[in-house]
Design a protein around this motif. Sequence first.
Motif, mmCIF file in Angstrom:
data_model
loop_
_atom_site.group_PDB
_atom_site.id
_atom_site.type_symbol
_atom_site.label_atom_id
_atom_site.label_comp_id
_atom_site.label_asym_id
_atom_site.label_seq_id
_atom_site.Cartn_x
_atom_site.Cartn_y
_atom_site.Cartn_z
ATOM 1 N N TYR A 153 1.259 -57.548 -11.998
ATOM 2 C CA TYR A 153 1.916 -57.819 -10.714
ATOM 3 C C TYR A 153 1.643 -59.230 -10.196
ATOM 4 N N HIS A 154 0.957 -60.047 -10.958
ATOM 5 C CA HIS A 154 0.620 -61.390 -10.489
ATOM 6 C C HIS A 154 1.860 -62.186 -10.099
ATOM 7 N N GLU A 155 2.809 -62.246 -10.985
ATOM 8 C CA GLU A 155 3.970 -63.097 -10.731
ATOM 9 C C GLU A 155 4.796 -62.582 -9.559
ATOM 10 N N SER A 156 5.052 -61.282 -9.522
ATOM 11 C CA SER A 156 5.890 -60.742 -8.448
ATOM 12 C C SER A 156 5.236 -60.916 -7.084
ATOM 13 N N CYS A 157 3.916 -60.805 -7.025
ATOM 14 C CA CYS A 157 3.222 -60.949 -5.740
ATOM 15 C C CYS A 157 3.078 -62.415 -5.335
ATOM 16 N N LEU A 158 2.649 -63.245 -6.263
ATOM 17 C CA LEU A 158 2.417 -64.651 -5.928
ATOM 18 C C LEU A 158 3.721 -65.411 -5.708
ATOM 19 N N ASP A 159 4.798 -64.936 -6.311
ATOM 20 C CA ASP A 159 6.105 -65.560 -6.089
ATOM 21 C C ASP A 159 6.866 -64.901 -4.946
ATOM 22 N N GLY A 160 6.227 -63.947 -4.273
ATOM 23 C CA GLY A 160 6.890 -63.230 -3.192
ATOM 24 C C GLY A 160 7.180 -64.121 -1.998
ATOM 25 N N LEU A 161 8.257 -63.777 -1.285
ATOM 26 C CA LEU A 161 8.664 -64.512 -0.089
ATOM 27 C C LEU A 161 8.165 -63.779 1.157
ATOM 28 N N PRO A 162 8.060 -64.472 2.270
ATOM 29 C CA PRO A 162 7.524 -63.831 3.482
ATOM 30 C C PRO A 162 8.470 -62.775 4.043
ATOM 31 N N ALA A 163 7.888 -61.703 4.567
ATOM 32 C CA ALA A 163 8.677 -60.664 5.230
ATOM 33 C C ALA A 163 9.023 -61.070 6.652
ATOM 34 N N ALA A 164 8.185 -61.903 7.245
ATOM 35 C CA ALA A 164 8.445 -62.510 8.554
ATOM 36 C C ALA A 164 8.129 -63.990 8.411
ATOM 37 N N HIS A 165 8.865 -64.832 9.100
ATOM 38 C CA HIS A 165 8.661 -66.262 8.839
ATOM 39 C C HIS A 165 9.072 -67.130 10.020
ATOM 40 N N LEU A 166 8.442 -68.285 10.080
ATOM 41 C CA LEU A 166 8.843 -69.329 10.998
ATOM 42 C C LEU A 166 10.080 -70.034 10.445
ATOM 43 N N GLU A 167 10.673 -70.839 11.271
ATOM 44 C CA GLU A 167 11.838 -71.598 10.828
ATOM 45 C C GLU A 167 11.447 -72.536 9.684
ATOM 46 N N ASP A 168 12.299 -72.619 8.679
ATOM 47 C CA ASP A 168 12.114 -73.482 7.504
ATOM 48 C C ASP A 168 11.042 -72.976 6.539
ATOM 49 N N GLU A 169 10.478 -71.772 6.751
ATOM 50 C CA GLU A 169 9.487 -71.233 5.816
ATOM 51 C C GLU A 169 10.004 -69.991 5.094
ATOM 52 N N GLU A 170 11.281 -69.724 5.226
ATOM 53 C CA GLU A 170 11.876 -68.515 4.663
ATOM 54 C C GLU A 170 11.761 -68.460 3.146
ATOM 55 N N ASN A 171 11.857 -69.601 2.484
ATOM 56 C CA ASN A 171 11.882 -69.642 1.021
ATOM 57 C C ASN A 171 10.573 -70.139 0.410
ATOM 58 N N THR A 172 9.502 -70.115 1.174
ATOM 59 C CA THR A 172 8.202 -70.561 0.668
ATOM 60 C C THR A 172 7.480 -69.394 0.008
ATOM 61 N N MET A 173 7.183 -69.515 -1.275
ATOM 62 C CA MET A 173 6.486 -68.454 -1.991
ATOM 63 C C MET A 173 5.026 -68.384 -1.552
ATOM 64 N N LEU A 174 4.433 -67.215 -1.729
ATOM 65 C CA LEU A 174 3.048 -67.001 -1.303
ATOM 66 C C LEU A 174 2.106 -68.007 -1.962
ATOM 67 N N ARG A 175 2.267 -68.236 -3.259
ATOM 68 C CA ARG A 175 1.360 -69.144 -3.969
ATOM 69 C C ARG A 175 1.415 -70.554 -3.389
ATOM 70 N N ASN A 176 2.569 -70.968 -2.898
ATOM 71 C CA ASN A 176 2.699 -72.299 -2.311
ATOM 72 C C ASN A 176 2.190 -72.333 -0.874
ATOM 73 N N ALA A 177 2.443 -71.250 -0.140
ATOM 74 C CA ALA A 177 1.989 -71.197 1.250
ATOM 75 C C ALA A 177 0.468 -71.251 1.339
ATOM 76 N N PHE A 178 -0.215 -70.656 0.347
ATOM 77 C CA PHE A 178 -1.679 -70.612 0.367
ATOM 78 C C PHE A 178 -2.292 -71.492 -0.723
ATOM 79 N N ALA A 179 -1.571 -72.531 -1.111
ATOM 80 C CA ALA A 179 -2.085 -73.440 -2.136
ATOM 81 C C ALA A 179 -3.381 -74.114 -1.685
ATOM 82 N N GLU A 180 -3.545 -74.302 -0.381
ATOM 83 C CA GLU A 180 -4.757 -74.918 0.157
ATOM 84 C C GLU A 180 -5.582 -73.912 0.952
#
Length: 306
Positions: free
Chosen positions: A26-53
């Motif tokens: 499930y690594h890929e499906s979870c880490l590539d998942g998109l947010p269920a709720a989001h701020l403007e302009d963050e709709e298409n940010t994958m989890l792995r990128n959102a928490f890269a830092e």
Amino acid sequence: MDLGEDGAGRLTAVVEFLRALIPEEYHESCLDGLPAAHLEDEENTMLRNAFAEGWTYFNHYVKVVSFEDVSQEMLLLALTRGAAFVCADGQDEFDLVIPVLMGDKLEKSKVTAIFIRVNTSSRFVRKLHAPLFACIDPRGGERPFFPKGVETPPPIIRMVFALAAPSEQSSVSVRKQPKRSESRPPNKPGFTAYDLWFSGASRKSFGVIQSGDEERSIETILSVMRRGRDVVSSDYDAQWVGATIRQMQPLASVEADYMENWVDYGPDDGGSARAKDREGEEGSDSEDEDEGEEDSGSEDGDEQDR
């Protein structure tokens, strides 16, 4: 405050933490998942990128006694102590909070969290229940996790552990973005959240469970935990076992076993808490009177005989 080399050496990247927690399939499906709720302009940010830092550090849990402990200020202090939180009794929305730091500066504005709700009821299995995630609202309540002054907070992760799911239903799934009707205005929650649903407590749902012996031990613990709550529907070889357990929990439910030996009042008692007892007492008095009358009659008869 900068973490420096010593502090940085203790941290674990959030993405690596998730890789250890989630089974590899499930690594890929979870880490590539998109947010269920989001701020403007963050709709298409994958989890792995959102928490890269994103970083976390904890080696123990602290049982807190106040709802106010779940705040950015307190989680910042928890990070410095290597602690995560077990929530206060009565905290209904979630049960565990793991602090997360975005970047390498110990600043309150950079603190976010992984919120975890733990369910041991057999009502929750593989099927994802969106309302359980919606209850974890970092903008809600009298003391929200992200106060009004925080306009663009860091993202959060919301997890639900549905531990009662049978082993054949064990899995990890990502809550997808809800579909919006064109006629309805878009929802603006004021935060970005990634939602993960863990069903079951086995190697198929948690990467940290690594053997069959561990699975069996966890299943035994969960079975004991659930038995008290689901005792009404539990199956026992001897019926008296379940009845005895229910009788040790007076008024816990409406079944007769929960009332027996504890409650004298019933719906057919005419509204009196001691109706049956009083009826019995009145009946006893009338019986005594009848016996007295019979005795008097026999005495009169004896006198006539004499």
